[in-house]
Design a protein around this motif. Structure first.
Motif, PDB file in Angstrom:
ATOM      1  N   GLY A 172       0.792  -1.220   0.000  1.00 33.72           N
ATOM      2  CA  GLY A 172       0.000   0.000   0.000  1.00 33.72           C
ATOM      3  C   GLY A 172       0.822   1.265   0.000  1.00 33.72           C
ATOM      4  O   GLY A 172       0.297   2.345  -0.291  1.00 33.72           O
ATOM      5  N   ASP A 173       2.113   1.165   0.325  1.00 36.64           N
ATOM      6  CA  ASP A 173       2.976   2.349   0.315  1.00 36.64           C
ATOM      7  C   ASP A 173       3.157   2.861  -1.112  1.00 36.64           C
ATOM      8  O   ASP A 173       3.199   2.091  -2.075  1.00 36.64           O
ATOM      9  N   VAL A 174       3.298   4.172  -1.215  1.00 35.46           N
ATOM     10  CA  VAL A 174       3.627   4.818  -2.490  1.00 35.46           C
ATOM     11  C   VAL A 174       5.042   5.377  -2.374  1.00 35.46           C
ATOM     12  O   VAL A 174       5.307   6.245  -1.535  1.00 35.46           O
ATOM     13  N   VAL A 175       5.943   4.843  -3.194  1.00 35.20           N
ATOM     14  CA  VAL A 175       7.341   5.270  -3.196  1.00 35.20           C
ATOM     15  C   VAL A 175       7.570   6.147  -4.418  1.00 35.20           C
ATOM     16  O   VAL A 175       7.223   5.761  -5.541  1.00 35.20           O
ATOM     17  N   SER A 176       8.155   7.326  -4.205  1.00 37.93           N
ATOM     18  CA  SER A 176       8.430   8.257  -5.303  1.00 37.93           C
ATOM     19  C   SER A 176       9.932   8.352  -5.523  1.00 37.93           C
ATOM     20  O   SER A 176      10.686   8.724  -4.608  1.00 37.93           O
ATOM     21  N   PHE A 177      10.357   7.973  -6.727  1.00 48.14           N
ATOM     22  CA  PHE A 177      11.743   8.168  -7.152  1.00 48.14           C
ATOM     23  C   PHE A 177      11.747   9.433  -8.011  1.00 48.14           C
ATOM     24  O   PHE A 177      11.466   9.368  -9.214  1.00 48.14           O
ATOM     25  N   ASP A 178      11.993  10.559  -7.365  1.00 46.49           N
ATOM     26  CA  ASP A 178      11.821  11.874  -7.974  1.00 46.49           C
ATOM     27  C   ASP A 178      10.364  12.013  -8.435  1.00 46.49           C
ATOM     28  O   ASP A 178       9.463  12.038  -7.601  1.00 46.49           O
ATOM     29  N   SER A 179      10.110  12.042  -9.744  1.00 47.38           N
ATOM     30  CA  SER A 179       8.746  12.241 -10.226  1.00 47.38           C
ATOM     31  C   SER A 179       8.022  10.936 -10.546  1.00 47.38           C
ATOM     32  O   SER A 179       6.850  10.958 -10.934  1.00 47.38           O
ATOM     33  N   VAL A 180       8.699   9.806 -10.399  1.00 45.92           N
ATOM     34  CA  VAL A 180       8.106   8.504 -10.731  1.00 45.92           C
ATOM     35  C   VAL A 180       7.537   7.881  -9.458  1.00 45.92           C
ATOM     36  O   VAL A 180       8.276   7.606  -8.506  1.00 45.92           O
ATOM     37  N   ALA A 181       6.223   7.666  -9.457  1.00 42.10           N
ATOM     38  CA  ALA A 181       5.538   7.106  -8.293  1.00 42.10           C
ATOM     39  C   ALA A 181       5.269   5.619  -8.513  1.00 42.10           C
ATOM     40  O   ALA A 181       4.794   5.203  -9.574  1.00 42.10           O
ATOM     41  N   VAL A 182       5.559   4.829  -7.475  1.00 44.84           N
ATOM     42  CA  VAL A 182       5.375   3.380  -7.523  1.00 44.84           C
ATOM     43  C   VAL A 182       4.541   2.964  -6.318  1.00 44.84           C
ATOM     44  O   VAL A 182       4.838   3.356  -5.180  1.00 44.84           O
ATOM     45  N   THR A 183       3.495   2.167  -6.564  1.00 47.90           N
ATOM     46  CA  THR A 183       2.654   1.658  -5.480  1.00 47.90           C
ATOM     47  C   THR A 183       2.983   0.193  -5.245  1.00 47.90           C
ATOM     48  O   THR A 183       3.063  -0.595  -6.189  1.00 47.90           O
ATOM     49  N   LEU A 184       3.181  -0.164  -3.965  1.00 49.21           N
ATOM     50  CA  LEU A 184       3.455  -1.549  -3.602  1.00 49.21           C
ATOM     51  C   LEU A 184       2.130  -2.278  -3.410  1.00 49.21           C
ATOM     52  O   LEU A 184       1.333  -1.913  -2.543  1.00 49.21           O
ATOM     53  N   LYS A 185       1.912  -3.307  -4.234  1.00 54.04           N
ATOM     54  CA  LYS A 185       0.657  -4.049  -4.212  1.00 54.04           C
ATOM     55  C   LYS A 185       0.919  -5.538  -4.013  1.00 54.04           C
ATOM     56  O   LYS A 185       2.049  -6.003  -4.179  1.00 54.04           O
ATOM     57  N   PRO A 186      -0.134  -6.316  -3.685  1.00 52.40           N
ATOM     58  CA  PRO A 186       0.035  -7.770  -3.655  1.00 52.40           C
ATOM     59  C   PRO A 186       0.357  -8.292  -5.055  1.00 52.40           C
ATOM     60  O   PRO A 186       0.173  -7.592  -6.056  1.00 52.40           O
ATOM     61  N   ASP A 187       0.825  -9.539  -5.114  1.00 49.40           N
ATOM     62  CA  ASP A 187       1.144 -10.126  -6.416  1.00 49.40           C
ATOM     63  C   ASP A 187      -0.043 -10.064  -7.360  1.00 49.40           C
ATOM     64  O   ASP A 187       0.116  -9.894  -8.573  1.00 49.40           O
ATOM     65  N   SER A 188      -1.242 -10.209  -6.824  1.00 50.74           N
ATOM     66  CA  SER A 188      -2.464 -10.143  -7.620  1.00 50.74           C
ATOM     67  C   SER A 188      -3.520  -9.392  -6.836  1.00 50.74           C
ATOM     68  O   SER A 188      -3.578  -9.476  -5.601  1.00 50.74           O
TER      69      SER A 188
END
Length: 276
Positions: free
Chosen positions: A78-94
């Motif tokens: 559920g965390d949202v990680v931002s690498f500068d302007s690129v946002a990545v959401t951590l989700k379950p495998d499915s």
């Protein structure tokens, strides 16, 4: 764990364990060639401790749920990680990992220690606060339960209902739904450690005694386990009573004495006649 890029900068990536490099350089497992992303920006380490984000470049702008990270951060679904302007959401495998099969109406089970079920604020105006869920918690803008002051949050947004067997999340009147561990849902069975996202406000569910995601509810100590296998009944006749034992009158001992005497006489006779 699945890394999902909301703006499509990269295809979703399944990460099972080990070390995953992230950055603009070509030798990274996840290459993000975008302005502001450093050549070796960060790496994701997954081991027995969990998922840990390590920032490799001091110039790398990195945030987790809008909070800046300088060196390391422990991540959860559920965390949202931002690498500068690129946002990545951590989700379950499915997305199917989130069980959405929830009864239409809240069930009322036997009262238990519901006060132990709480939401812990990890971002937003409720950061650091603990909100008791109780038997039922209503979430909404201006709600007497959990007040979420967000433009997209209605007066009655959702509810969390606690029973003996499970914790259920239900959408009451939201427009866009709610994210549970990064997955957009209307209903969900909640488990300890789940992250619930209402816009900028994020909460982690703490529920001692309830099963973790992927586990089943344990059988209470004062309740017999359910019978899962049956056998045909076997008819057993009553045992036949045995005859009562015969009391020993002691006659057996007298017979032994008489026999010993006769044998003694026979031996004496043989000796006597042998001398003649």
């Amino acid at each position: 764990m699945r890394l999902s890029f909301s703006s499509g900068e990269h295809a979703d990536v399944l990460v099972e364990g080990g070390v995953t490099g992230i950055g603009a350089a070509q030798d990274n497992a996840i290459r993000l060639d975008f302005g502001g992303v450093q050549p070796w920006h960060a790496r994701l380490v997954i081991d027995k401790r969990g998922a840990i984000l390590e920032v490799l470049d001091p110039r790398a702008r990195t945030h987790v749920n809008a909070r800046p990270i300088v060196e390391k951060a422990l991540l959860r679904l559920g965390d949202v990680v931002s690498f500068d302007s690129v946002a990545v959401t951590l989700k379950p495998d499915s997305d199917k990992a989130i069980d959405t099969r929830v009864p239409a109406e809240a069930a009322r089970g036997t009262p238990r220690e519901f006060s132990r079920v709480v939401l812990r604020g990890v971002s937003g105006i409720h950061y650091g606060k603990t909100i008791c869920v109780g038997a039922r918690l209503v979430i909404g803008n201006g709600s007497r339960g959990l007040d979420i002051d967000e433009p997209q949050t209605g007066e009655l947004h959702a509810s969390i209902d606690t029973t003996d067997e499970a914790i259920h999340f239900r959408d009451i009147g939201s427009v866009h739904g709610t994210e549970i561990n990064g997955v957009l849902v209307k209903t969900a069975v909640l488990h300890p450690g789940d992250q619930i996202n209402f816009g900028r406000n994020r909460f982690v569910l703490e529920a001692p005694g309830y099963p973790l995601r992927g586990q089943s509810m344990p059988t209470p100590a004062n309740q017999a386990p359910a019978i899962t296998q049956t056998l045909d009944a076997i008819q057993i006749s009553d045992p036949v009573p045995s005859a009562p034992p015969v009391e020993d009158s002691g006659s057996g001992i007298w017979w032994l004495i008489v026999a010993a005497g006769l044998i003694g006489l026979a031996i004496a006779a043989l000796i006597w006649f042998g001398n003649y």
